[in-house]
Write a protein that holds these residues in place. Sequence first.
Motif: not given
Length: 332
Positions: A55-57, A153, A184, A187-188, A237, A284, A286, A310-311
């Motif tokens: 994921s981008f996290k 985030f 969510s 942060g993204l 997520s 996924e 999200a 994103s993931g």
Amino acid sequence: MKAQPSLAVNFDAIEAAQVRLARTIARTPLVRSATLSRSGAPVYLKLETRQYSGSFKLRGAANAVLSLADHGAPVRGFVTASTGNHGRALAYAAKPQGKPAIICMSRLVLANKVAGAKTLGADVRIVGMSQDDAQAEVIRLVREEGWTEVPPFDNAAVIAGQGTIGLEIVEHLPDVALVLVPLSGGGLASGVAAAVKGRRPNARIVGVSMERGAAMYASLMANRPVQVEERETLADSLGGGIGLDNRYTFGMCRALLDEVILLNEEEIAAGIRHAFRMENEIVEGAGAVGIAAILAGKVNADRPTAIIVSGRNIDDVLHRRLVTADPHRGAA
Ligand SMILES: *Cc1c(COP(=O)(O)O)cnc(C)c1O
């Protein structure tokens, strides 16, 4: 570029993150979707499904970890509360620094995400029934044992790291006019919106959440951070609150998002199915909400559009059930 003096995380911080992260993250592909480019305008998928850790996290977590290393801060190890992907990302980012990572999760987190974090070497601690319970344990570890928190985030380095996605989108698609961002804690969305609007002030940034427990949406409506009930959703997520003492992302989302769209569970399932059948991507819930918003007709992609996918961290049994559920296989 026009300055954005009121933003908590400005364009320069995002450009600095891009330099800092160059050798740590994957520059993910931006691919055109033939099936979603129906109104004549090109629609692209920014495939953070291909990002290391799934994921981008990783962008935000690694920017936070590397920023601390740059500043020479003494660090025992890292700790976070996470619905899964941030925990995985933090474990991934901490390892090359030779630092341990503790991930505090609530019991609502799916087994595949617990296993994922453990595989990456994290010490997973299951605490309580909500993100708030998990967060209380994080605070205890920081105060009593001297661990360093990297929040999922609401942190300037994390937001700047996520914003590097926006820089990559503008570099690959200079005429981007619409960006769909899963939303969510924000942060993204905060980072991407600051990056894209820094370069393209007229681009429209649309956040996408699920109907079941959209904390940022409820907070934007109330014009202050509010709590919502945490509910099970395919977009797991995207669950969890934004923090009643939110410092960065609420203000940035309020200033920078043009609209927030909510999706029901069937619409999210259709997005996951479409990603698998038409785009050959395992995504996924999200990660599929941007695709789902277009399929549901809730956003008009009538201009050059980038969807942040994103993931990819979805339970394989759940994924198989969703993609085999519909008899109209292959129908877009
Ligand atoms: C965390 C996450 C989001 C939402 O990011 P926020 O910064 O919390 O808004 C979206 N998609 C995936 C896959 C995530 O892991």
